[in-house]
Motif scaffolding. Structure first.
Motif, PDB file in Angstrom:
ATOM      1  N   SER A  97       0.913  -1.293  -0.015  1.00  0.00           N
ATOM      2  CA  SER A  97       0.025  -0.134  -0.084  1.00  0.00           C
ATOM      3  C   SER A  97       0.914   1.179  -0.094  1.00  0.00           C
ATOM      4  O   SER A  97       0.646   1.981  -0.651  1.00  0.00           O
ATOM      5  CB  SER A  97      -0.787   0.147   1.250  1.00  0.00           C
ATOM      6  N   TYR A 177      -5.333 -11.031  -8.247  1.00  0.00           N
ATOM      7  CA  TYR A 177      -5.503 -11.797  -7.209  1.00  0.00           C
ATOM      8  C   TYR A 177      -5.627 -13.187  -7.442  1.00  0.00           C
ATOM      9  O   TYR A 177      -4.892 -14.160  -6.918  1.00  0.00           O
ATOM     10  CB  TYR A 177      -6.775 -11.328  -6.070  1.00  0.00           C
ATOM     11  N   ALA A 203       1.268  -6.520  -6.423  1.00  0.00           N
ATOM     12  CA  ALA A 203       1.227  -7.186  -4.935  1.00  0.00           C
ATOM     13  C   ALA A 203       1.161  -8.702  -4.978  1.00  0.00           C
ATOM     14  O   ALA A 203       1.715  -9.267  -4.197  1.00  0.00           O
ATOM     15  CB  ALA A 203      -0.233  -6.598  -4.332  1.00  0.00           C
ATOM     16  N   LYS A 232       3.870 -11.156   0.362  1.00  0.00           N
ATOM     17  CA  LYS A 232       2.859 -11.940   0.345  1.00  0.00           C
ATOM     18  C   LYS A 232       3.540 -13.261  -0.292  1.00  0.00           C
ATOM     19  O   LYS A 232       3.231 -14.167   0.050  1.00  0.00           O
ATOM     20  CB  LYS A 232       1.904 -11.359  -0.715  1.00  0.00           C
TER      21      LYS A 232
HETATM   22  C1  LIG Z   1      -4.194  -6.102  -5.660  1.00  0.00           C
HETATM   23  C2  LIG Z   1      -3.539  -5.495  -4.297  1.00  0.00           C
HETATM   24  N1  LIG Z   1      -2.913  -4.286  -4.521  1.00  0.00           N
HETATM   25  C3  LIG Z   1      -2.350  -3.773  -3.174  1.00  0.00           C
HETATM   26  C4  LIG Z   1      -2.349  -4.520  -2.082  1.00  0.00           C
HETATM   27  C5  LIG Z   1      -1.867  -3.959  -0.918  1.00  0.00           C
HETATM   28  O1  LIG Z   1      -0.684  -4.662  -0.285  1.00  0.00           O
HETATM   29  P1  LIG Z   1      -0.237  -4.862   1.135  1.00  0.00           P
HETATM   30  O2  LIG Z   1      -1.062  -5.469   2.000  1.00  0.00           O
HETATM   31  O3  LIG Z   1       0.933  -5.045   1.164  1.00  0.00           O
HETATM   32  O4  LIG Z   1      -0.412  -3.271   1.551  1.00  0.00           O
HETATM   33  C6  LIG Z   1      -3.173  -5.860  -2.170  1.00  0.00           C
HETATM   34  C7  LIG Z   1      -3.443  -6.291  -0.625  1.00  0.00           C
HETATM   35  O5  LIG Z   1      -3.994  -7.404  -0.447  1.00  0.00           O
HETATM   36  C8  LIG Z   1      -3.883  -6.302  -3.188  1.00  0.00           C
HETATM   37  O6  LIG Z   1      -4.683  -7.555  -3.118  1.00  0.00           O
END
Ligand SMILES: Cc1ncc(COP(=O)(O)O)c(C=O)c1O
Length: 510
Positions: A97, A177, A203, A232
């Motif tokens: 994020s 995802y 991500a 992740k």
């Molecule tokens: C598509 C996507 N982008 C960004 C993020 C953000 O990642 P983080 O949890 O490391 O901040 C996520 C989190 O699940 C995500 O699914």
């Protein structure tokens, strides 16, 4: 993947340097005040262990400073850049994020247009609000068989860029995802032909750079920036992530400045050092570890597809749309609609009866992630549970019909930032037509916002929300969780036709 220097990639300058510092046991007259755990509640100290607490440090000189890396953090970032095929790598202790916000805010300012998929992660919308950028939404492709959204197709990016050649950036999610990839290289070449940088939300793709059976990574596809969740799927601690940069469309100095503005000054060395060792592992053993993960995932997929009533998509997903150009086999998207139960119910049963936790579920699917940390034992436990559930439900219940409908993106009257900061009021949902949204409304699946801040609410939007509520589909976002009321911009200073007239003359009010 380009050949890496194995000896060089075996080094862990940051982890080694921090551990050496801890072993010297200097007397710490600095924070954190738990002083190697001695001042910490004993139950936590005993659980977490002295080793971990001894490297819970702050940016004292021997361990460098993430805000101005000149020593071991810089070395570690340079090794990571080589491993991920980037020109520069920045470590993030604020998850992907934080890295995503930095990508958007380093490239877009107030009034700048950014092309984004309609189903972006909330961090992208947060960065759009903070920066004052104007989102130009692109609809992702919907898979009506699975009831999920894939990425945006090359054709959609082409059309949107032709309409907005003055955009400052194009942002895409790759892989999604569910592990589906668009033609990223095609999107990058297209955007670059306009001189526009491509920002990738990677991500769910920290591992893909390290095995030739996996899709092209953002850096391999020539993208300019990629926010990559090493935590992740790359083996580092939760919340640690990286931001990769390539080429000369985006200034690394600007990225460093913006990232630093968004980052805590108390950066966690547990997170930072875990990035250093995860990079080493991916670079030196990633291929071999991913071989095993892929073998397990292939086995799981084969067996799941033998269970009556279940479906786990494979390579047949590729080719019928340009948004599904490639795929990541380690993601098991298990479609349960033929069992006549929802994915949400399956998730709950797996938890309560089999002690299994899945990554996510929606009305039609569950998602199970296979990674470099799995063994055949876990896969067999999952298969046993799925066989039991399928035998319980298949044919004893009518199958679920996928009900997914996507509507036109509403018209943006004022920027999301202007809507977010404007005085707002709550009005009954049924009376909200013509008002300007001050919050989000989303429907799952496929998780695409119906309304975003700054957009003009139409009667069609209201009917769509009411229809989904009546069907019992999860509609989320607004402060009023019963969705009887919506938060809208208070006392619009002008009527909607006046807004539209102004928009015609002056594309968007910032
Ligand atoms: C598509 C996507 N982008 C960004 C993020 C953000 O990642 P983080 O949890 O490391 O901040 C996520 C989190 O699940 C995500 O699914």
């Amino acid at each position: 993947m380009a050949e890496l220097d194995a000896e060089e990639q075996s080094r862990t300058p940051l982890f080694t340097g921090v551990v050496e510092h801890a072993r010297r046991s200097p007397i710490p007259f600095h924070i954190p005040g738990h002083k190697r755990g001695r001042g910490m509640a004993p139950e936590f100290r005993e659980f977490i262990g002295e080793n971990a607490l001894s490297i819970d440090l702050v940016n004292i000189a021997p361990v460098d400073d993430l805000h101005r890396p000149r020593g071991i953090i810089r070395e570690a970032q340079e090794l990571a850049a080589k491993a991920f095929g980037a020109d520069h790598t920045f470590f993030s202790v604020q998850g992907t994020s934080g890295a995503i916000m930095a990508m958007v805010m380093a490239t877009c300012g107030p009034g700048d247009k950014i092309l984004v998929p309609r189903n972006v992660h909330k961090s992208v919308m947060a960065a759009i609000v903070f920066s004052g950028a104007i989102p130009i939404f692109m609809q992702p492709e919907i898979d009506y068989n699975l009831g999920v959204a894939h990425g945006v197709s090359l054709a959609t990016v082409r059309k949107t860029l032709a309409e907005h050649p003055d955009a400052r950036a194009v942002l895409v999610i790759n892989p999604t995802y569910f592990g589906v990839c668009a033609d990223l290289r095609g999107i990058v070449e297209l955007a670059h032909s306009y001189g526009i940088p491509v920002l990738v939300d990677e991500a769910h793709g920290a591992h893909i750079h390290f095995h030739e059976r996996l899709p092209l990574s953002a850096m391999q596809a020539g993208a300019d920036l990629a926010a990559t969740s090493v935590h992740k799927l790359g083996g580092s601690l939760t919340q640690s992530s990286i931001l990769n940069l390539k080429g000369n469309l985006v200034s690394p100095h600007r990225v460093q400045v913006v990232l630093s503005m968004l980052t805590t000054t108390s950066t966690s060395y547990l997170l930072l050092t875990s990035l250093d060792v995860a990079r080493k592992q991916l670079a030196t053993r990633g291929r071999e570890m991913l071989d095993q993960a892929l073998e397990l995932a292939d086995y799981a997929r084969r067996e799941i597809n033998r269970i009556p009533g279940l479906y786990c998509f494979g390579e047949e997903i590729i080719g019928d749309r340009s948004s599904s150009y490639d795929w990541d086999p380690t993601k098991l998207c298990i479609t349960v609609k033929e069992l006549g139960v929802t994915g949400i119910e399956v998730e709950r049963t797996l938890r309560e009866e089999f002690n299994i936790e899945v990554e996510l579920s929606d009305l039609y699917n569950i998602l199970c992630v296979v990674s470099i940390g799995d063994t055949k034992r876990e896969i067999d436990t999952l298969l046993h549970a799925l066989r039991t559930l399928a035998a319980r439900y298949y044919r004893s219940r009518p199958a679920n019909r996928v009900h997914v409908r996507v509507h036109e993106t509403p018209q943006l009257a004022i920027s999301p930032r202007a809507a977010f900061y404007a005085p707002s009021e709550s009005v009954p949902l049924r009376e909200a037509a013509g008002r300007i949204m001050a919050e989000f409304v989303m429907v799952y699946p496929p998780g695409i916002p119906i309304l975003c801040p700054g957009e003009i609410i139409t009667q069609e939007n209201i009917d769509y929300i009411i229809e989904h509520l009546r069907l019992g589909y999860p509609v989320q976002g607004p402060e009023d969780q019963r969705l009887e009321r919506l938060k809208v911009v208070k006392e619009p200073p002008m009527s909607v036709p006046e807004y539209l007239e102004i928009r015609r003359r002056e594309p968007v009010l910032v």
